[in-house]
Structures are given as C-alpha cells and as structure tokens.
Design a protein around this motif. Sequence first.
Motif: not given
Length: 333
Positions: A46, A281, A284-286, A297, A299
């Motif tokens: 984070e 984690q 999953e995001e990168y 990313s 996203k």
Amino acid sequence: MFNELALQIEKHLANGSNFAIAQVVDRIAPSSGKVGDKALILETGELIGWIGGGCVRGIVIKEALDVIKSKRYRRVRISPEGGTRSTATFKEYVMSCQSKGTLEIMIEPVIPQPELIVVGKSNIARKLVQMASAADFRVSVMATDADLLMFPSANSVSDKVDFSTFKNLTNTYIIITTQGEDDELSVKKALETSVNYVGFVASAKKAEDIKTYLTNAGISDARISELRSPVGLDINAKLASEVAISILAEVIDDFRKEKTSSGSCCGSSKSSKTEADVNNQFNEEYYINPVCNVPVSKKNPKHIIEYAGDKVYFCCDGCKVSFENDPGKYIKV
C-alpha cells in the motif's frame, strides 16, 4: 497531505511495522511528481502519499518492498532514456508515461527497533532485560509473580505467559529463560506464534528433551527445527550477565542481517507465507512489463494483448511494438 503522512508514519512506528519512505529528490519537467513529494509504502504494498502516477507508482512500490526486505536505501532514476546501471543502492528505469519527464527518488527503509519478549524471571532474564532496554529494544516480560519492581526497565510485565496480546510480531524476538519453571509449555506457546526467532536458554541435553516434548505435542518438525537452543553466540560465557550478552548479540546480529528472498534469514515457513501474501497482492494489482521490466497497473495499462493464453500488459506504445515483433525474446513459452 504532509500532516496526514506524518500521522501515518507515527502510527506505523508505534505499531512496530516496517515500511519505507520515498521522496522525490530531483526532477526534470514535465512530470507529475515534484521535488519534495513524499510517500509511505507499507509491507503490504500500500502506498500512502504522492510521488507521481502511472509507471512511477508501480516502480516505487516494487523497489520499496525490496528496500524493506534488504533494509538498505535505494536511489531510483526514472527517465525517458532509461539506462542499465544497477547496484544495491541505485537503479535506473525507463519513463514510459506520456509526460516523458525525469524523476529521481530516494527510498529509505524504516525498521523500528525490535521487541524482545523475555519469558522467565531468572538471573539471566533480569540481566537480559536490563541490557536490551539499554540497547533501545522494546522489552516485555512474562513470568509467574513477576512485576515492575523486579524488572524496572521493562516496557511491560505480565504474570502469565500469553502472547495473544501482541498484535504485530514483525520485529519480535522471544527468549525463554524459565530454567525449570514450565519450560515445555512456554516454549510450545512461543512456537505457536508467527515469531521467526524463538530462543530457549538450556543445555544441549535439555533442548533435545524439549524437542521430543514438542513433537509429541503436535508441533511440526519444520517449526521445531527453528527453535534456537542452546541460544546465544558462543563466547564461552559463564556468568548470567555474560550469557545475556551472548543472547542479545545473537538477536542483534539476526535483526541486522539482510533477509533472504524467503523473507527470513532462517527460512521460517510462517514468514514466507506472509511474504507470499504480499507478493500475491502486488501481482494482482501490477504486471511486470516484459520489455522494460516496469510494473504496470492492471487497472490502467496503455495496452493489453493476449499471448500464449495470458494477458500481457504494457505501459507504452514502444514496449508493445517491441514485444509484438519478437514475443519469444521476452516470454518463454
């Protein structure tokens, strides 16, 4: 933003959590990050604060996680021309964002002093608590009939062995110095925690007896193998104070060592599970762009293409074109 970040830093320091601080130290316009911009990156990946968007954010998170693990600062340069220079404290990346600016970011680890939990009220326990407190450790004591008068320098004293009150065990060391008073149960309870380092003050014969008990009590062989007993560096210690010095020296040596990729210098299975969760984690995001090795990313990628049944994410046109021209160069199927 500065006040909010300061509060977050204070909060995680109080919790005993490891984290990294990233700060923009140089900039060539255009770039969204400005000199002085700062962010805090937790072990979970984070990011709190601002050091730039797009590929910069992913790069900083990736490098910060490694900085926390290695406990060594790193300066990262992100520029349109990129580069191949890479050392333990410096790394270059290509600025693939549309801004095409240049940023230099200093990433520093923040590793709070470890917490030492001493179980027992023997002479060794008293000397160890005294010395660890002088070395700026956070020290807690657990022992029947123990109180602050017995351990005046301890941060906390409990008259029962109960580790459930400790919420963050990241930088925690447990030393069992019970010397005949509920040895087996104290060691068992300590090994049932996620603490990487559990030491038991005992002779080699007593240590073997304890390990037999632990096996019969259902503790796994892998976890039992992590028990350090006899504990402490071999300095031919005789006096209680000398034994305490040997134990504290070994704890400091372990704490200051650069951790391996398993997340622990001693290969704790519980620790590696924690790091696996963090890595999952992050993954999953990168996605690590196979051409320039910049985290993208998922996203908000510039391009996504299908290759060999998987999605491949890209941060810029150039990387996508290079990959399409020769996919096998970047991904082995």
